[in-house]
Design a protein around this motif. Sequence first.
Motif, PDB file in Angstrom:
ATOM      1  N   GLY A  14       0.786  -1.226   0.000  1.00 19.28           N
ATOM      2  CA  GLY A  14       0.000   0.000   0.000  1.00 19.28           C
ATOM      3  C   GLY A  14       0.818   1.275   0.000  1.00 19.28           C
ATOM      4  O   GLY A  14       0.262   2.365  -0.057  1.00 19.28           O
ATOM      5  N   VAL A  15       2.137   1.160   0.052  1.00 17.10           N
ATOM      6  CA  VAL A  15       2.994   2.344   0.010  1.00 17.10           C
ATOM      7  C   VAL A  15       2.981   2.869  -1.419  1.00 17.10           C
ATOM      8  O   VAL A  15       3.156   2.104  -2.368  1.00 17.10           O
ATOM      9  CB  VAL A  15       4.433   1.992   0.452  1.00 17.10           C
ATOM     10  N   PRO A  16       2.765   4.174  -1.581  1.00 16.64           N
ATOM     11  CA  PRO A  16       2.730   4.712  -2.949  1.00 16.64           C
ATOM     12  C   PRO A  16       4.075   4.547  -3.649  1.00 16.64           C
ATOM     13  O   PRO A  16       5.121   4.604  -3.010  1.00 16.64           O
ATOM     14  CB  PRO A  16       2.389   6.192  -2.754  1.00 16.64           C
ATOM     15  N   PRO A  17       4.046   4.358  -4.955  1.00 17.73           N
ATOM     16  CA  PRO A  17       5.306   4.216  -5.697  1.00 17.73           C
ATOM     17  C   PRO A  17       6.066   5.536  -5.744  1.00 17.73           C
ATOM     18  O   PRO A  17       5.489   6.611  -5.556  1.00 17.73           O
ATOM     19  CB  PRO A  17       4.852   3.802  -7.097  1.00 17.73           C
ATOM     20  N   MET A  18       7.342   5.421  -6.001  1.00 20.68           N
ATOM     21  CA  MET A  18       8.157   6.621  -6.165  1.00 20.68           C
ATOM     22  C   MET A  18       7.711   7.335  -7.440  1.00 20.68           C
ATOM     23  O   MET A  18       7.385   6.691  -8.438  1.00 20.68           O
ATOM     24  CB  MET A  18       9.643   6.267  -6.238  1.00 20.68           C
ATOM     25  N   PRO A  19       7.716   8.671  -7.423  1.00 22.18           N
ATOM     26  CA  PRO A  19       7.298   9.438  -8.595  1.00 22.18           C
ATOM     27  C   PRO A  19       8.411   9.492  -9.647  1.00 22.18           C
ATOM     28  O   PRO A  19       9.491   8.935  -9.451  1.00 22.18           O
ATOM     29  CB  PRO A  19       7.055  10.830  -8.017  1.00 22.18           C
ATOM     30  N   GLU A  20       8.131  10.174 -10.734  1.00 24.91           N
ATOM     31  CA  GLU A  20       9.194  10.450 -11.698  1.00 24.91           C
ATOM     32  C   GLU A  20      10.260  11.257 -10.971  1.00 24.91           C
ATOM     33  O   GLU A  20       9.973  11.988 -10.023  1.00 24.91           O
ATOM     34  CB  GLU A  20       8.653  11.234 -12.895  1.00 24.91           C
ATOM     35  N   ARG A  21      11.506  11.128 -11.432  1.00 26.94           N
ATOM     36  CA  ARG A  21      12.622  11.766 -10.724  1.00 26.94           C
ATOM     37  C   ARG A  21      12.827  13.187 -11.255  1.00 26.94           C
ATOM     38  O   ARG A  21      13.780  13.476 -11.972  1.00 26.94           O
ATOM     39  CB  ARG A  21      13.888  10.935 -10.867  1.00 26.94           C
ATOM     40  N   ASN A  22      11.913  14.088 -10.854  1.00 27.98           N
ATOM     41  CA  ASN A  22      12.058  15.505 -11.153  1.00 27.98           C
ATOM     42  C   ASN A  22      11.371  16.286 -10.029  1.00 27.98           C
ATOM     43  O   ASN A  22      10.509  15.748  -9.336  1.00 27.98           O
ATOM     44  CB  ASN A  22      11.501  15.856 -12.538  1.00 27.98           C
ATOM     45  N   PRO A  23      11.771  17.534  -9.823  1.00 30.19           N
ATOM     46  CA  PRO A  23      11.237  18.292  -8.686  1.00 30.19           C
ATOM     47  C   PRO A  23       9.717  18.432  -8.691  1.00 30.19           C
ATOM     48  O   PRO A  23       9.090  18.323  -7.642  1.00 30.19           O
ATOM     49  CB  PRO A  23      11.918  19.659  -8.812  1.00 30.19           C
ATOM     50  N   LYS A  24       9.112  18.662  -9.849  1.00 33.38           N
ATOM     51  CA  LYS A  24       7.665  18.856  -9.906  1.00 33.38           C
ATOM     52  C   LYS A  24       6.927  17.583  -9.486  1.00 33.38           C
ATOM     53  O   LYS A  24       6.007  17.634  -8.665  1.00 33.38           O
ATOM     54  CB  LYS A  24       7.236  19.261 -11.312  1.00 33.38           C
ATOM     55  N   ALA A  25       7.321  16.436 -10.028  1.00 39.73           N
ATOM     56  CA  ALA A  25       6.663  15.179  -9.683  1.00 39.73           C
ATOM     57  C   ALA A  25       6.898  14.820  -8.219  1.00 39.73           C
ATOM     58  O   ALA A  25       5.987  14.329  -7.538  1.00 39.73           O
ATOM     59  CB  ALA A  25       7.158  14.059 -10.594  1.00 39.73           C
ATOM     60  N   LEU A  26       8.104  15.068  -7.729  1.00 37.38           N
ATOM     61  CA  LEU A  26       8.401  14.775  -6.331  1.00 37.38           C
ATOM     62  C   LEU A  26       7.565  15.658  -5.415  1.00 37.38           C
ATOM     63  O   LEU A  26       6.997  15.183  -4.426  1.00 37.38           O
ATOM     64  CB  LEU A  26       9.893  14.949  -6.051  1.00 37.38           C
ATOM     65  N   ARG A  27       7.441  16.925  -5.746  1.00 38.04           N
ATOM     66  CA  ARG A  27       6.623  17.829  -4.923  1.00 38.04           C
ATOM     67  C   ARG A  27       5.170  17.370  -4.907  1.00 38.04           C
ATOM     68  O   ARG A  27       4.511  17.360  -3.870  1.00 38.04           O
ATOM     69  CB  ARG A  27       6.718  19.264  -5.419  1.00 38.04           C
ATOM     70  N   GLU A  28       4.635  16.973  -6.068  1.00 35.13           N
ATOM     71  CA  GLU A  28       3.253  16.487  -6.129  1.00 35.13           C
ATOM     72  C   GLU A  28       3.066  15.244  -5.263  1.00 35.13           C
ATOM     73  O   GLU A  28       2.047  15.102  -4.582  1.00 35.13           O
ATOM     74  CB  GLU A  28       2.860  16.196  -7.577  1.00 35.13           C
ATOM     75  N   ALA A  29       4.047  14.339  -5.271  1.00 34.43           N
ATOM     76  CA  ALA A  29       3.964  13.141  -4.438  1.00 34.43           C
ATOM     77  C   ALA A  29       4.009  13.509  -2.959  1.00 34.43           C
ATOM     78  O   ALA A  29       3.278  12.929  -2.141  1.00 34.43           O
ATOM     79  CB  ALA A  29       5.089  12.178  -4.790  1.00 34.43           C
ATOM     80  N   ILE A  30       4.853  14.469  -2.613  1.00 30.76           N
ATOM     81  CA  ILE A  30       4.926  14.921  -1.223  1.00 30.76           C
ATOM     82  C   ILE A  30       3.591  15.510  -0.798  1.00 30.76           C
ATOM     83  O   ILE A  30       3.079  15.190   0.284  1.00 30.76           O
ATOM     84  CB  ILE A  30       6.090  15.922  -1.035  1.00 30.76           C
ATOM     85  N   VAL A  31       3.009  16.364  -1.622  1.00 27.60           N
ATOM     86  CA  VAL A  31       1.715  16.970  -1.305  1.00 27.60           C
ATOM     87  C   VAL A  31       0.672  15.883  -1.033  1.00 27.60           C
ATOM     88  O   VAL A  31      -0.093  15.957  -0.074  1.00 27.60           O
ATOM     89  CB  VAL A  31       1.240  17.900  -2.443  1.00 27.60           C
ATOM     90  N   GLN A  32       0.676  14.864  -1.857  1.00 26.71           N
ATOM     91  CA  GLN A  32      -0.342  13.830  -1.775  1.00 26.71           C
ATOM     92  C   GLN A  32      -0.090  12.810  -0.651  1.00 26.71           C
ATOM     93  O   GLN A  32      -1.026  12.390   0.012  1.00 26.71           O
ATOM     94  CB  GLN A  32      -0.441  13.091  -3.106  1.00 26.71           C
ATOM     95  N   HIS A  33       1.166  12.426  -0.441  1.00 32.89           N
ATOM     96  CA  HIS A  33       1.433  11.293   0.438  1.00 32.89           C
ATOM     97  C   HIS A  33       2.273  11.595   1.679  1.00 32.89           C
ATOM     98  O   HIS A  33       2.321  10.766   2.595  1.00 32.89           O
ATOM     99  CB  HIS A  33       2.130  10.181  -0.347  1.00 32.89           C
ATOM    100  N   ALA A  34       2.946  12.730   1.708  1.00 38.51           N
ATOM    101  CA  ALA A  34       3.786  13.079   2.870  1.00 38.51           C
ATOM    102  C   ALA A  34       3.784  14.588   3.079  1.00 38.51           C
ATOM    103  O   ALA A  34       4.827  15.236   3.058  1.00 38.51           O
ATOM    104  CB  ALA A  34       5.203  12.552   2.668  1.00 38.51           C
ATOM    105  N   PRO A  35       2.600  15.171   3.295  1.00 45.54           N
ATOM    106  CA  PRO A  35       2.506  16.641   3.369  1.00 45.54           C
ATOM    107  C   PRO A  35       3.321  17.262   4.498  1.00 45.54           C
ATOM    108  O   PRO A  35       3.648  18.446   4.423  1.00 45.54           O
ATOM    109  CB  PRO A  35       1.002  16.898   3.545  1.00 45.54           C
ATOM    110  N   GLN A  36       3.695  16.487   5.488  1.00 47.23           N
ATOM    111  CA  GLN A  36       4.523  17.022   6.572  1.00 47.23           C
ATOM    112  C   GLN A  36       5.893  17.466   6.069  1.00 47.23           C
ATOM    113  O   GLN A  36       6.558  18.284   6.699  1.00 47.23           O
ATOM    114  CB  GLN A  36       4.661  15.995   7.717  1.00 47.23           C
TER     115      GLN A  36
END
Length: 115
Positions: free
Chosen positions: A11-33
Amino acid sequence: MTAHATEPTPGVPPMPERNPKALREAIVQHAPQLLPGFDEHWRWAVADAYDISTVPAFMARWWGEYAIARDPKLDAHVTDLEHRAAESADLVEAKALLEEASHIRHRVQRLEPGQ
């Protein structure tokens, strides 16, 4: 090393594409802290510095931070290792605990998008 320290929890979300925009979107969605630190670091290390040469180091740091934070069990395990090391009066034990945490942090750096 324990199994949960090396394998993502179901159930852990997959790693995003390796670029700042995709990483930020993943952080917003899955690790907002992590978002305040991510945004602040981006501003001073890249945006305000007008220096894209810092992006690889920025990505390396936040790739690892997100890889751990997206898995609550792994995050708790690494945090526990670091806290136990900080509280230990035994230098050999503290070193072993920090080495295990470091090994995990290095291992998650090798994760690829989708893993």
